[in-house]
Design an enzyme around this catalytic site. Structure first.
Site, PDB file in Angstrom:
ATOM      1  N   CYS A  42       2.890  -0.176   8.914  1.00 25.47           N
ATOM      2  CA  CYS A  42       2.214  -0.749   7.756  1.00 25.47           C
ATOM      3  C   CYS A  42       2.922  -2.036   7.337  1.00 25.47           C
ATOM      4  O   CYS A  42       4.145  -2.093   7.430  1.00 25.47           O
ATOM      5  CB  CYS A  42       2.224   0.221   6.577  1.00 25.47           C
ATOM      6  SG  CYS A  42       1.286   1.727   6.914  1.00 25.47           S
ATOM      7  N   PRO A  43       2.248  -3.039   6.821  1.00 27.55           N
ATOM      8  CA  PRO A  43       0.795  -3.059   6.572  1.00 27.55           C
ATOM      9  C   PRO A  43      -0.016  -3.551   7.771  1.00 27.55           C
ATOM     10  O   PRO A  43      -1.218  -3.732   7.657  1.00 27.55           O
ATOM     11  CB  PRO A  43       0.686  -4.071   5.424  1.00 27.55           C
ATOM     12  CG  PRO A  43       1.746  -5.086   5.731  1.00 27.55           C
ATOM     13  CD  PRO A  43       2.878  -4.311   6.377  1.00 27.55           C
TER      14      PRO A  43
END
Lengths: 79, 268
Positions: free
Chosen positions: A17-18
């Site tokens: 992530c992201p």
């Protein structure tokens, strides 16, 4: 005619992530509305984060399947 | 490559791409946009800095000045470059920050003879100039060539900023028809300026440019923000289209760019 039965696959193993969401979003932008995308994830937090962010953008989560210890498939229908 | 972005670009622009209002599509728009920055000084520094960071693909930078030590109190992109042309120094900064950006430098003064040719190359113009002659030249050339313009100016502790979409809203002359007579308004050199002031105004200008390029939000069209750093107030002044405006009114007197209107004499 767009072939709605076509499923595009995006292998995000090794991604965190992201960027899991960023890459899913970029892939979805290439698809037509109504098309299905299957994303393969091995980063546990992404399994919650990616579907949540996608829902916020109006896409539909068709299913989240655990395929192994650290392996998931997320199926998405583009809004 | 995913969506036309390299792995490095995906990381660099990820915080933009995540935004629903931007996405990969918006980021691509920015990368294919061309913005002309008039001046690489107090206002130009933050304008150039943020537009380059945002991934505006082509930046034109026009400035005929060189970096002076007294500039570094506010012109944050020119560190280590005293004595260099500001346009070159700005280009060096941009290249270090974001290799995606193509920078075109013009080490010359904007004037009646070169303005139309230079403006042609760009989608929008950002005015970071420090004198009335250039300011009116830029406004008139933008109106006559139908080019969007972000206007900003600063004085001591105060700044103003507005966005001009020619023939869709008022222009700078609608509000201030003519420049004050030379000598009436002291220059930055004489008046002084709070170093952070151009940062605030320049970043608002950069914000407007990015919004315009993305086609999102409400632009400062017909509105002028007046900022007072000492009182920390932002006032909004409504601007109206002036039917008698000499350049965008019903019967404009200025229909082409003539040197004698601007000259170079009132360089304040």
């Amino acid at each position: 005619m767009q072939d709605m039965s076509r499923i595009t696959e995006l292998d995000l193993r090794g991604e965190v992530c992201p960027y899991t969401f960023v890459k899913t979003k970029l892939k979805l932008e290439e698809l037509e509305s109504g098309e299905e995308l299957k994303v393969i994830l091995d980063h546990a937090p992404a399994v919650e984060n990616v579907p949540r962010s996608l829902k916020n953008e109006g896409h539909k989560i068709l299913g989240i399947e655990q395929k192994g210890d650290n392996l998931w498939n997320v199926r998405i229908r583009k809004a | 490559m995913l969506g036309g972005f390299s792995e490095e670009q995906i990381r660099r622009y990820s915080r933009h791409i995540i935004l629903p209002e931007v996405g990969g599509k918006g980021q691509k728009k920015l990368l294919s946009s061309k913005v002309l920055c008039i001046g690489a000084g107090g206002l130009g520094a933050p304008i150039i800095e943020y537009l380059a960071a945002a991934g505006v693909g082509t930046l034109g930078i026009i400035d005929d000045d060189t970096v002076d030590l007294s500039n570094l109190q506010r012109q944050v992109i020119h560190g280590g470059n005293v004595g260099k042309p500001k346009a070159e120094s700005a280009k060096q900064f941009v290249n270090n920050l974001n290799p995606d950006i193509e920078v075109k430098t013009y080490i010359e003064r904007l004037n009646a003879n070169n303005v139309i040719d230079i403006f042609k190359e760009y989608d929008i113009v950002v005015d970071g100039s420090d004198n009335f002659a250039t300011r009116y030249l830029v406004n008139d050339a933008c109106v006559l060539t139908d080019k969007p313009l972000s206007h900003g100016s600063i004085y001591r502790f105060e700044g103003q900023v507005t966005t001009i979409l020619p023939h869709k809203g008022p222009c700078y002359r609608c509000l201030f028809e003519h420049a004050p007579p030379p000598g009436m308004v002291p220059s930055c050199q004489e008046a002084g300026v709070l170093g952070v002031l151009p940062g605030i105004i320049g970043v608002i200008q950069a914000t407007e440019v990015v919004k315009y390029l993305l086609g999102i939000g409400e632009l400062l069209v017909g509105r002028l923000i007046y900022y007072d750093a000492l009182n920390m107030t932002f006032d909004e002044i409504k601007m109206r289209w002036n039917k008698q405006c000499p350049v965008c009114g019903e019967e404009p007197k200025i229909t082409s760019i003539q040197e004698e209107i601007y000259g170079d004499v009132c360089r304040i």
